[in-house]
Design a protein around this motif. Structure first.
Motif, PDB file in Angstrom:
ATOM      1  N   GLU A   1      47.570  39.631  41.640  1.00 51.17           N
ATOM      2  CA  GLU A   1      48.041  40.887  41.051  1.00 51.17           C
ATOM      3  C   GLU A   1      47.722  40.983  39.557  1.00 51.17           C
ATOM      4  OE1 GLU A   1      51.784  42.142  43.945  1.00 51.17           O
ATOM      5  OE2 GLU A   1      52.188  41.214  42.003  1.00 51.17           O
ATOM      6  N   ALA A   2      47.522  39.841  38.914  1.00 47.35           N
ATOM      7  CA  ALA A   2      47.313  39.856  37.464  1.00 47.35           C
ATOM      8  C   ALA A   2      45.851  39.891  37.055  1.00 47.35           C
ATOM      9  CB  ALA A   2      47.990  38.634  36.841  1.00 47.35           C
ATOM     10  N   HIS A   3      44.980  39.371  37.887  1.00 41.48           N
ATOM     11  CA  HIS A   3      43.583  39.217  37.462  1.00 41.48           C
ATOM     12  C   HIS A   3      42.775  40.483  37.761  1.00 41.48           C
ATOM     13  CE1 HIS A   3      39.685  37.384  36.739  1.00 41.48           C
ATOM     14  NE2 HIS A   3      40.307  36.303  36.286  1.00 41.48           N
ATOM     15  N   PRO A   4      41.954  40.951  36.840  1.00 41.24           N
ATOM     16  CA  PRO A   4      41.172  42.174  37.051  1.00 41.24           C
ATOM     17  C   PRO A   4      40.074  42.039  38.098  1.00 41.24           C
ATOM     18  CG  PRO A   4      40.566  41.134  34.982  1.00 41.24           C
ATOM     19  CD  PRO A   4      41.784  40.418  35.473  1.00 41.24           C
ATOM     20  N   ALA A   5      39.699  40.803  38.449  1.00 37.74           N
ATOM     21  CA  ALA A   5      38.661  40.587  39.457  1.00 37.74           C
ATOM     22  C   ALA A   5      39.253  40.317  40.835  1.00 37.74           C
ATOM     23  CB  ALA A   5      37.752  39.439  39.044  1.00 37.74           C
ATOM     24  N   ALA A   6      40.543  40.598  40.995  1.00 37.71           N
ATOM     25  CA  ALA A   6      41.219  40.396  42.277  1.00 37.71           C
ATOM     26  C   ALA A   6      41.957  41.671  42.661  1.00 37.71           C
ATOM     27  CB  ALA A   6      42.195  39.220  42.198  1.00 37.71           C
ATOM     28  N   LEU A   7      42.153  41.858  43.951  1.00 41.43           N
ATOM     29  CA  LEU A   7      42.880  43.021  44.458  1.00 41.43           C
ATOM     30  C   LEU A   7      43.869  42.552  45.504  1.00 41.43           C
ATOM     31  CD1 LEU A   7      42.853  46.193  44.197  1.00 41.43           C
ATOM     32  CD2 LEU A   7      41.526  46.187  46.310  1.00 41.43           C
ATOM     33  N   ALA A   8      45.126  42.936  45.344  1.00 42.21           N
ATOM     34  CA  ALA A   8      46.173  42.532  46.284  1.00 42.21           C
ATOM     35  C   ALA A   8      46.830  43.770  46.891  1.00 42.21           C
ATOM     36  CB  ALA A   8      47.228  41.679  45.583  1.00 42.21           C
ATOM     37  N   HIS A   9      47.115  43.695  48.182  1.00 43.76           N
ATOM     38  CA  HIS A   9      47.792  44.806  48.854  1.00 43.76           C
ATOM     39  C   HIS A   9      48.812  44.255  49.842  1.00 43.76           C
ATOM     40  CE1 HIS A   9      48.551  48.663  50.776  1.00 43.76           C
ATOM     41  NE2 HIS A   9      48.353  48.070  51.942  1.00 43.76           N
ATOM     42  N   CYS A  10      50.008  44.849  49.835  1.00 46.14           N
ATOM     43  CA  CYS A  10      51.070  44.459  50.763  1.00 46.14           C
ATOM     44  C   CYS A  10      51.151  45.493  51.883  1.00 46.14           C
ATOM     45  CB  CYS A  10      52.415  44.366  50.036  1.00 46.14           C
ATOM     46  SG  CYS A  10      53.775  43.818  51.091  1.00 46.14           S
ATOM     47  N   SER A  11      51.059  45.029  53.128  1.00 50.15           N
ATOM     48  CA  SER A  11      51.120  45.914  54.290  1.00 50.15           C
ATOM     49  C   SER A  11      52.507  45.868  54.916  1.00 50.15           C
ATOM     50  CB  SER A  11      50.073  45.499  55.330  1.00 50.15           C
ATOM     51  OG  SER A  11      48.761  45.629  54.818  1.00 50.15           O
TER      52      SER A  11
ATOM     53  N   MET B   1      44.679  42.490  40.570  1.00 50.59           N
ATOM     54  CA  MET B   1      45.530  43.650  40.309  1.00 50.59           C
ATOM     55  C   MET B   1      46.099  44.161  41.621  1.00 50.59           C
ATOM     56  SD  MET B   1      42.539  46.405  39.457  1.00 50.59           S
ATOM     57  CE  MET B   1      41.071  46.479  40.485  1.00 50.59           C
ATOM     58  N   LYS B   2      47.200  44.863  41.524  1.00 49.92           N
ATOM     59  CA  LYS B   2      47.834  45.412  42.709  1.00 49.92           C
ATOM     60  C   LYS B   2      47.130  46.706  43.101  1.00 49.92           C
ATOM     61  CE  LYS B   2      52.270  45.169  42.961  1.00 49.92           C
ATOM     62  NZ  LYS B   2      53.725  45.412  42.789  1.00 49.92           N
ATOM     63  N   ALA B   3      46.801  46.819  44.393  1.00 51.22           N
ATOM     64  CA  ALA B   3      46.082  47.996  44.861  1.00 51.22           C
ATOM     65  C   ALA B   3      46.979  49.227  44.806  1.00 51.22           C
ATOM     66  CB  ALA B   3      45.589  47.784  46.287  1.00 51.22           C
ATOM     67  N   VAL B   4      46.409  50.346  44.398  1.00 47.07           N
ATOM     68  CA  VAL B   4      47.115  51.623  44.401  1.00 47.07           C
ATOM     69  C   VAL B   4      46.890  52.262  45.763  1.00 47.07           C
ATOM     70  CG1 VAL B   4      47.299  53.896  43.337  1.00 47.07           C
ATOM     71  CG2 VAL B   4      46.768  51.891  41.926  1.00 47.07           C
ATOM     72  N   LYS B   5      47.974  52.613  46.443  1.00 49.80           N
ATOM     73  CA  LYS B   5      47.876  53.104  47.819  1.00 49.80           C
ATOM     74  C   LYS B   5      46.951  54.300  47.933  1.00 49.80           C
ATOM     75  CE  LYS B   5      50.729  54.442  51.776  1.00 49.80           C
ATOM     76  NZ  LYS B   5      52.117  54.674  52.256  1.00 49.80           N
ATOM     77  N   ALA B   6      47.020  55.200  46.976  1.00 51.55           N
ATOM     78  CA  ALA B   6      46.227  56.426  47.047  1.00 51.55           C
ATOM     79  C   ALA B   6      44.728  56.160  46.986  1.00 51.55           C
ATOM     80  CB  ALA B   6      46.631  57.382  45.927  1.00 51.55           C
ATOM     81  N   SER B   7      44.343  55.080  46.321  1.00 40.79           N
ATOM     82  CA  SER B   7      42.917  54.783  46.164  1.00 40.79           C
ATOM     83  C   SER B   7      42.469  53.587  47.005  1.00 40.79           C
ATOM     84  CB  SER B   7      42.595  54.522  44.690  1.00 40.79           C
ATOM     85  OG  SER B   7      43.346  53.411  44.205  1.00 40.79           O
ATOM     86  N   LEU B   8      43.351  53.082  47.879  1.00 42.64           N
ATOM     87  CA  LEU B   8      43.019  51.888  48.647  1.00 42.64           C
ATOM     88  C   LEU B   8      41.831  52.129  49.578  1.00 42.64           C
ATOM     89  CD1 LEU B   8      43.662  48.983  49.491  1.00 42.64           C
ATOM     90  CD2 LEU B   8      45.251  49.904  51.187  1.00 42.64           C
ATOM     91  N   ALA B   9      41.826  53.278  50.261  1.00 41.46           N
ATOM     92  CA  ALA B   9      40.744  53.559  51.215  1.00 41.46           C
ATOM     93  C   ALA B   9      39.388  53.524  50.533  1.00 41.46           C
ATOM     94  CB  ALA B   9      40.976  54.910  51.887  1.00 41.46           C
ATOM     95  N   SER B  10      39.271  54.169  49.379  1.00 43.34           N
ATOM     96  CA  SER B  10      37.984  54.182  48.675  1.00 43.34           C
ATOM     97  C   SER B  10      37.637  52.798  48.141  1.00 43.34           C
ATOM     98  CB  SER B  10      38.021  55.198  47.525  1.00 43.34           C
ATOM     99  OG  SER B  10      39.025  54.855  46.576  1.00 43.34           O
ATOM    100  N   ALA B  11      38.651  52.010  47.767  1.00 38.96           N
ATOM    101  CA  ALA B  11      38.401  50.657  47.269  1.00 38.96           C
ATOM    102  C   ALA B  11      37.850  49.754  48.360  1.00 38.96           C
ATOM    103  CB  ALA B  11      39.691  50.062  46.697  1.00 38.96           C
TER     104      ALA B  11
END
Length: 340
Positions: free
Chosen positions: A123-133, A1-11
């Motif tokens: 970005e599609a799989h619930p067991a994955a996390l993607a973030h673009c910097s 899934m695509k990381a939400v910027k607001a919650s990235l730090a806690s993730a």
């Protein structure tokens, strides 16, 4: 899934155990690496276990096998893949489909297309996390510097943050390295915060080294022994040039390391140079091309460790050690000549 910027730090600080795969990508490769290192801390100071992308391409099942294996000596570890691209997509798919996994997989991909199979999977799989910097600019980078400083026990005013952002060319990895050294020098940590002032920046900051100071490290890495000896002889006796020289050398090594990794993954030096585009000053291109041909990734890592150790030794003493600096640079020059 695509990381939400607001919650990235806690993730990253409190990783979800259900997430098996983390993909950090985008044009700000230094920012991606900084986030990945933050994740390692969140994973219990996990140790990096490096796996090459080409080996995953050759054996896609190997990634799931490695992630599912228990660490031989206990402790946490994370499978680290850099640089990563679509060649690992099949292996990541097998990882996400596996019944269980002991270690998270962290991949740094740089800039990739929106149509990338790896990106779509992450970005599609619930067991994955993607973030673009993206490269932070202006006030955004100032806020990054202030936050990085807080984590090092440094209180930083906006004017100081602006200067650090400019001196490090908005590179988060270099800024973090700078702030770590400032904290060491001031004896600061989160339990004992200190104010970072202009005087400390004047003494130790990345912008304190002049072009001739950077030239010393470049001469050493290029193996140009005679010129290096001449430049060392021009240093004023009793001066404080050791720290600026070592800092400029660290920045050069930090720039070279990921580029050389690409070469060892099969890219030609010419293609790596071309990919840098306008981010590299044209006068530096012949030098960087030579250094990428002479220094292996392993030797760059060893050089960086030695430089950091010497800088720490000098910073913890009231006087700089010019003899140790000269010995370090001459040793690097000899190594370069043996490789060249």
């Amino acid at each position: 899934m695509k990381a939400v910027k607001a919650s990235l730090a806690s993730a990253l600080e409190r990783p979800d155990p259900k997430i098996r795969f983390y993909l950090f990508h985008g044009p700000d490769e230094a920012g991606s690496r900084a986030l990945a290192m933050q994740l390692l801390k969140g994973l219990g100071d996990a140790e990096k276990f490096i796996v090459l992308g080409q080996s995953i391409k050759a054996d896609p099942a190997a990634l799931a096998d490695e992630a599912g294996a228990m660490a031989l000596f206990g402790g946490k570890r994370a499978i680290w893949v850099e640089p990563a691209g679509d060649e690992i997509a099949e292996g990541v798919g097998a990882l996400l489909d596996a019944p269980a996994s002991e270690s998270a997989v962290v991949a740094l991909a740089g800039s990739i297309r929106k149509t990338s199979a790896l990106l779509k999977l992450a970005e599609a799989h619930p067991a994955a996390l993607a973030h673009c910097s993206y490269v932070p600019e202006g006030r955004d980078m100032e806020r990054v510097v202030i936050e990085l400083g807080r984590k090092n026990g440094l209180r930083i005013m906006p004017a100081i943050a602006q200067r650090i952002a400019g001196a490090t060319s908005n590179n988060q990895a270099i800024a973090a390295q700078e702030l770590g050294k400032f904290a060491l020098y001031l004896g600061a940590d989160t339990a004992n915060p200190c104010d970072l002032d202009q005087e400390t920046l004047d003494l130790l900051g990345a912008d304190s080294a002049e072009a001739d100071v950077m030239r010393l490290g470049d001469l050493a890495l290029a193996g140009r022994m005679n010129e290096l000896i001449d430049e060392l002889g021009r240093l004023p006796s009793g001066g404080s040039e050791a720290i600026p020289v070592l800092r400029s050398l660290q920045r050069r090594l930090l720039m070279l390391a990921p580029l050389r990794a690409r070469v060892e993954q099969g890219q030609s030096v010419d293609s790596v140079m071309t990919s840098m585009g306008k981010s590299l000053f044209w006068k530096d291109k012949p030098l960087i091309q030579r250094l990428l041909s002479v220094w292996s990734a392993e030797r760059l890592t060893e050089a960086a460790a030695r430089v950091s150790a010497l800088e720490r030794q000098i910073m913890l003493r009231p006087l700089s050690d010019e003899a140790a600096l000269g010995e370090m640079l001459v040793t690097l020059a000899r190594a370069a000549r043996q490789k060249g």
